[in-house]
Design an enzyme around this catalytic site. Structure first.
Site, short mmCIF file in Angstrom:
data_model
loop_
_atom_site.label_atom_id
_atom_site.label_comp_id
_atom_site.label_asym_id
_atom_site.label_seq_id
_atom_site.Cartn_x
_atom_site.Cartn_y
_atom_site.Cartn_z
N SER A 102 47.39 39.58 46.31
CA SER A 102 47.04 40.79 47.07
C SER A 102 46.36 40.44 48.38
O SER A 102 46.67 41.02 49.42
CB SER A 102 46.14 41.69 46.22
OG SER A 102 44.99 40.98 45.82
N ASP A 121 38.88 35.17 48.99
CA ASP A 121 40.33 35.06 49.04
C ASP A 121 40.86 35.10 50.47
O ASP A 121 41.73 34.33 50.87
CB ASP A 121 40.97 36.17 48.20
CG ASP A 121 40.53 36.11 46.76
OD1 ASP A 121 39.95 35.08 46.37
OD2 ASP A 121 40.75 37.10 46.03
N ASP A 154 31.41 35.13 44.23
CA ASP A 154 31.53 35.56 45.65
C ASP A 154 30.86 36.91 45.91
O ASP A 154 30.13 37.06 46.88
CB ASP A 154 32.99 35.53 46.14
CG ASP A 154 33.96 36.43 45.40
OD1 ASP A 154 33.61 36.95 44.31
OD2 ASP A 154 35.09 36.63 45.90
N GLU A 161 33.41 30.93 39.87
CA GLU A 161 34.09 32.18 39.47
C GLU A 161 33.09 33.32 39.36
O GLU A 161 32.02 33.17 38.77
CB GLU A 161 34.78 31.94 38.12
CG GLU A 161 36.16 32.50 38.07
CD GLU A 161 37.09 31.94 39.13
OE1 GLU A 161 37.26 32.62 40.17
OE2 GLU A 161 37.64 30.85 38.93
P1 NG1 Z 1 41.55 37.47 41.51
O1 NG1 Z 1 41.45 36.46 40.47
O2 NG1 Z 1 42.50 37.10 42.61
O3 NG1 Z 1 41.79 38.86 40.99
C1 NG1 Z 1 39.05 38.31 41.88
C2 NG1 Z 1 38.36 38.75 43.17
C3 NG1 Z 1 37.66 37.55 43.85
C4 NG1 Z 1 36.71 36.90 42.86
C5 NG1 Z 1 37.49 36.52 41.57
C6 NG1 Z 1 36.59 35.96 40.49
C7 NG1 Z 1 39.41 40.56 44.46
C8 NG1 Z 1 40.44 40.91 45.50
N1 NG1 Z 1 39.36 39.26 44.12
O4 NG1 Z 1 40.09 37.46 42.22
O5 NG1 Z 1 36.98 38.01 45.00
O6 NG1 Z 1 35.61 37.73 42.58
O7 NG1 Z 1 38.15 37.65 41.00
O8 NG1 Z 1 35.97 34.80 40.90
O9 NG1 Z 1 38.68 41.41 43.97
#
Ligand code: NG1
Length: 443
Positions: free
Chosen positions: A153, A196, A55, A52
């Site tokens: 998204s 993602d 990335d 988490e």
């Molecule tokens: P989510 O949890 O889908 O909002 C976000 C980031 C990922 C990653 C995670 C934390 C975007 C589109 N997605 O995901 O790339 O950083 O948080 O691990 O910013």
């Protein structure tokens, strides 16, 4: 191939239910745009098993695709217009013209994900891009839950990009396409990583995807499909809580990591991301990292924060703790892959628990509801491990559960969570389906 055969291949035992779902979407399309052939596309949401906030630090992640999809049904148009209709009334229709610079709809408008994708496709395929009449369907119970940290998204961005690429006879390779889709999503004002879009496009049924987010060259990434253990299920439970300022908090974490890189650079010249010092022992890095820097101090140390929207120069960044999370989390991802490969499921459980503690204590992204849900999940006999997943501050937890304990989990976890919080969680089992694709042309 008939739609039912295609659905059988994608959804296995759930094909019948999905047939009704797709047929309903086709009927809405015909009512909206008139009868005739329709191109059908899907892209899955994902749950991140571990890794988490790594990335965007060019680290390691281990996501799994869900059997929850965003569907996009489309009919090509002779002109460059895109007309969008969403089955959910909360998302109003939208129309725009495709080109290399598409003006955004107001901030927060759902069509911006499709506009970002369309702009990217236009830049790749050149002038005279063909538009489409499109219907988007991601409603419960088959759609990807929104704002829950399961990447609705990115699924929307990917499915829209896939549709427009297909309708314009562009057949990109999946890896560069994933990278282009992740940059297309920056259109909405976030600076997310590639996890993602990568899992949405490259998922394989029954497998998680280990991905090293640091490119080894232009569009060259190391990744591997890791088989999920048989006899266990991945369960996702949604707290139902949505933090109002996820974006602001998220950006502060991005800034803390970049501040860490700036502090380490004099000692490790040339590093651009925390990943570049992953193989240095934490004990060597820790003394070089201040516990706290303000945004202004981080800038003075050379942190590049220009593309990260931040509240004030006085905002405090917990540099050392954030970097410690990223460093330890990367190690945990590697260890989880090794444990899955050797079938050491107890070790996987321990690593998930450690990841949760690190996300809560070092990265500070938990909240009382996530804590209550993780605790409720762990209290079930047969839960191997449970942790918050996604960005944090609400959204979902992920749990690895022995197959035979799933019914107990589904009954007990809501009860305990309700007792603690007065809220009702949504629980669903993840069946690790394949990546996004074009299903065919149907009526
Ligand atoms: P989510 O949890 O889908 O909002 C976000 C980031 C990922 C990653 C995670 C934390 C975007 C589109 N997605 O995901 O790339 O950083 O948080 O691990 O910013």
């Amino acid at each position: 191939m008939s739609l039912s055969n295609v659905l059988e291949r994608i959804y296995g035992e759930a094909a019948k239910v999905q047939q009704a779902h797709y047929s309903a979407a086709l009927a809405i399309f015909a009512r909206t745009y008139g009868p005739g052939p329709v191109h059908v596309f899907r892209a899955p949401g994902r749950v991140n098993l571990i890794g988490e906030h790594t990335d965007y630090n060019h680290g390691f992640v281990l996501p799994v695709a869900l059997d929850r999809d965003v569907l996009l049904l489309a009919r090509p148009r002779p002109d460059e217009v895109v007309r969008l209709y969403n089955v959910e009334p909360a998302f109003p229709p939208s129309t725009f013209v495709i080109g290399p610079t598409i003006p955004p709809a107001p901030r927060g408008d759902w069509s911006n994900y499709v506009r970002g994708a369309a702009q990217m496709v236009a830049r790749q395929v050149g002038p005279h891009v063909r538009g489409m009449d499109a219907l988007v369907e991601s409603a419960p119970p088959h759609g990807v839950p929104r704002g829950a940290g399961v990447s609705s998204s990115s699924a929307l961005t990917v499915v829209a990009a896939l549709a427009l690429a297909h309708l314009n006879d562009w057949q990109p390779d999946p890896v560069p396409f994933a990278r282009l889709c992740s940059e297309a999503e920056w259109y909405v004002g976030t600076r997310g990583g590639i996890m993602d879009q990568f899992i949405a496009l490259l998922a394989r049924p029954g497998h998680a995807l280990f991905l090293d987010c640091r490119p080894q060259g232009p569009d060259r990434y190391t990744f591997a499909h890791v088989p999920l253990p048989s006899g266990y299920r991945i369960l996702v439970a949604d707290t139902g809580v949505r933090h109002a300022n996820v974006r602001g908090e998220f950006n502060l974490r991005v800034a803390a990591c970049r501040a860490g890189v700036a502090c380490l650079r004099p000692h490790y010249p040339g590093i651009t991301h925390l990943r570049d010092v992953q193989d240095v022992a934490w004990a060597e890095l820790a003394p070089l990292l201040p516990e706290i820097l303000t945004v202004a101090e981080a800038r003075a140390r050379g942190a590049d924060l220009n593309d990260v929207p931040l509240p004030t120069d006085a905002a405090e960044l917990r540099v050392r703790a954030c970097c410690r999370h990223v460093h330890s989390e990367n190690e945990r991802v590697r260890a989880t892959v090794a444990a899955l490969e050797t079938g050491d499921i107890a070790a996987v459980g321990r690593l998930l628990s450690e990841a949760h503690a690190s996300a809560r204590d070092d990265y500070d992204i938990s909240c009382p509801e996530l804590e209550a849900l993780v605790e409720a999940a762990r209290a079930v006999e047969g839960t191997i491990g449970a942790r918050l997943t996604g960005a944090g501050w609400g959204g979902c937890i992920v749990a690895l559960v022995r197959q035979e304990a799933v019914p107990t989990f589904e009954a007990e976890v809501p009860r305990r969570y309700r007792e603690q919080t007065g809220r009702e969680p949504t629980i669903f089992a993840c069946r690790a389906r394949g990546g996004a694709g074009f299903l065919g042309v149907y009526n």
